[in-house]
Design an enzyme around this catalytic site. Structure first.
Site, PDB file in Angstrom:
ATOM      1  N   GLU A   1     -22.983 -20.699  24.031  1.00  0.00           N
ATOM      2  CA  GLU A   1     -23.140 -21.057  25.448  1.00  0.00           C
ATOM      3  C   GLU A   1     -24.112 -22.233  25.605  1.00  0.00           C
ATOM      4  O   GLU A   1     -23.806 -23.233  26.245  1.00  0.00           O
ATOM      5  CB  GLU A   1     -23.653 -19.838  26.210  1.00  0.00           C
ATOM      6  CG  GLU A   1     -23.943 -20.103  27.672  1.00  0.00           C
ATOM      7  CD  GLU A   1     -24.673 -18.948  28.330  1.00  0.00           C
ATOM      8  OE1 GLU A   1     -24.768 -18.946  29.566  1.00  0.00           O
ATOM      9  OE2 GLU A   1     -25.167 -18.054  27.602  1.00  0.00           O
ATOM     10  N   HIS A   2     -25.305 -22.093  25.066  1.00  0.00           N
ATOM     11  CA  HIS A   2     -26.309 -23.161  25.112  1.00  0.00           C
ATOM     12  C   HIS A   2     -26.488 -23.744  23.710  1.00  0.00           C
ATOM     13  O   HIS A   2     -26.662 -22.984  22.762  1.00  0.00           O
ATOM     14  CB  HIS A   2     -27.663 -22.629  25.569  1.00  0.00           C
ATOM     15  CG  HIS A   2     -27.632 -21.873  26.862  1.00  0.00           C
ATOM     16  ND1 HIS A   2     -27.652 -20.492  26.926  1.00  0.00           N
ATOM     17  CD2 HIS A   2     -27.588 -22.307  28.138  1.00  0.00           C
ATOM     18  CE1 HIS A   2     -27.633 -20.110  28.181  1.00  0.00           C
ATOM     19  NE2 HIS A   2     -27.593 -21.185  28.946  1.00  0.00           N
TER      20      HIS A   2
END
Length: 486
Positions: free
Chosen positions: A363-364
């Site tokens: 995600e990040h």
């Protein structure tokens, strides 16, 4: 492309005097991954794990339990409406107010409890998110073009008519999530924006409510978890259902959105936070460990992965994580996430680091290397990138302006994160303005419909060819081919 090896490089055997045995095992695995490429682990560093997370099978068992729990609760809300929502709120949050919907006076009173300094910070973050969302909206243009003489094609961007924005807040009051969902929907001009958030320590969190109000929510409900998602999507006696659900949440919230997808639209599958740090020796262990634990504190099941080409940085980061966990106030949560879901992967080259990162689809992704822009140009599967040591995921989470509702569980392979465009539907239209154009397009359409065996479709074209083109096409036949039609 390299695969992720289930090799624990932290094993005592790997670094013991009996290293020849370890060498043979790693060498065999490496050759299998690289389809016969013959190398020695002493000649090249193997892609391996200094630390591994729980197995895929273990995670799958957890997901099955979550899936069953969510299905049962959604069925209960479907059958009993408000009664079920109230019972669930009491069960999970010990909260059962006279009304879950906040009145205007209740909202005003809660906003007035927010300090001037905190409100200034909330407004600053709101402005950054809204400004970037507006820039994105301005980049989306309606289109109308004459593709042939007399033929007009176009599309319009139309807002979704009602949206339910979920803002997590049972454990940590996620003020920023209100900006990301409510304010962004407001920029898209969604006519009805409702927001739901769980109680925090037994009451609505003033800062979260202030951010929702500032963002432009039309209705604010103090309901959390599955019961909030179900109430907004399914509807109850007192809550009109929405057309779309957005917002992050825990595994139960993400699963509820997954099960309701189709009945309503959703932004994406935004489950437990995931973070990856891609780093080389241009940075040190402190910054890597801090960035990993900064996201691991989200919950007990938040994956955090270090991908590096430096075995020294990998080992130093492991040691630094141990040190930080002795002083981090949220260490109870972060340490559990790190123990079960933390990974350290050592690669040989930047190409291998890139391949591993694209395979994990985090995600990040925090990139701190001597070639950050190279990763920007070559990464294709992720939620959002944070390039260079001067920025970090917390900036994106709270204030810098990009949206923090991002794809998890490998969904970055096929979608980006929440943005103003998610609240807009792109609808096409067509117009035919002349008899000549109607006859020309109709003749092609007639023949192509007959080619596929759709006689009824062909007649839709034929009736126009007869009326506007003056051609007597037999019923149920394709329009005659004519040079003039070319």
């Amino acid at each position: 492309m390299p695969e992720r090896l289930a090799v624990d490089l932290a094993s005592p055997e790997r670094w013991s005097p009996n290293a020849e045995l370890a060498n043979q095992r790693l060498h065999s695995a490496f050759r299998a991954v690289w389809r016969g490429r013959r190398v020695s682990v002493w000649e090249e560093v193997v892609i391996g794990h200094l630390k591994s997370a729980r197995t895929a099978a273990e995670r799958h068992d957890d997901e099955l339990k979550v899936r069953e729990t969510v299905a049962n609760i959604l069925a209960d809300i479907e059958g009993r409406g408000d009664v079920a929502v109230r019972e669930l709120s009491q069960k999970f949050d010990s909260y059962s107010p006279p009304s879950f919907l906040l009145s205007a006076s209740e909202i005003e009173a809660l906003v007035n409890r927010v300090s001037t300094k905190d409100m200034r910070d909330i407004r600053f973050a709101h402005e950054q998110v809204r400004n970037f969302a507006q820039i994105q909206r301005d980049s989306m243009k309606d289109v109308e073009v004459e593709t042939l003489p007399g033929v007009i094609l176009g599309h319009r961007h139309i807002p979704v008519q009602s949206v339910g924005c979920y803002v997590p807040g049972g454990k940590f009051p996620m003020v920023a999530s209100a900006h990301m969902s409510v304010a962004t929907a407001s920029v898209a001009k969604v006519p009805r924006i409702i927001a739901a958030t769980p109680p925090f320590k037994g009451e609505p969190n003033p800062a979260v409510i202030a951010a929702m109000k500032l963002g432009g929510a039309h209705e604010i409900y103090v309901i959390g978890g599955i019961q909030a998602i179900g109430a907004m999507a399914i509807g109850t006696e007192t809550i009109k259902p929405v057309d779309m659900l957005v917002g992050p949440g825990n595994a139960f919230v993400a699963e509820a959105k997954r099960q309701l997808y189709g009945r309503v639209g959703i932004d994406l599958f935004a489950g437990p936070t995931e973070t990856m740090v891609i780093a080389d020796e241009t940075v040190d262990a402190e910054i890597c460990a801090t960035d990993l634990l900064g996201q691991a504190e989200h919950g007990y099941n938040s994956p955090a992965v270090l991908v590096t080409n430096s075995s020294k940085l990998a080992r130093d980061t492991l040691s630094e994580i141990e040190r930080l966990l002795t002083i981090l106030p949220t260490a109870e949560t972060a340490s559990k996430s790190w123990e079960d879901f933390g990974e350290v992967i050592v690669c040989d080259t930047y190409d291998e680091m890139l391949a591993v990162a694209n395979d994990i689809v985090s995600e990040h992704v925090q990139v701190m290397t001597d070639r950050d822009n190279w990763f920007l140009e070559n990464m294709h599967s992720y939620g959002a990138l944070f390039l260079g040591p001067r920025t970090n995921v917390a900036n994106g989470d709270k204030v810098i302006g990009t949206n923090h509702t991002l794809p998890t569980k490998k969904a970055g392979r096929y979608t980006g994160g929440l943005w103003v465009g998610k609240f807009l539907k792109t609808h096409s239209y067509q117009k035919v303005l002349t008899d000549e154009a109607a006859a020309l397009i109709g003749q092609y359409g007639s023949r192509l419909c007959m080619l596929e065996g759709f006689v009824g479709h062909a007649e839709q074209c034929n009736v126009r060819v007869r009326r506007y083109g003056g051609l007597n096409v037999p019923y149920g036949a394709g329009a005659p081919y004519r040079e003039a039609a070319e």
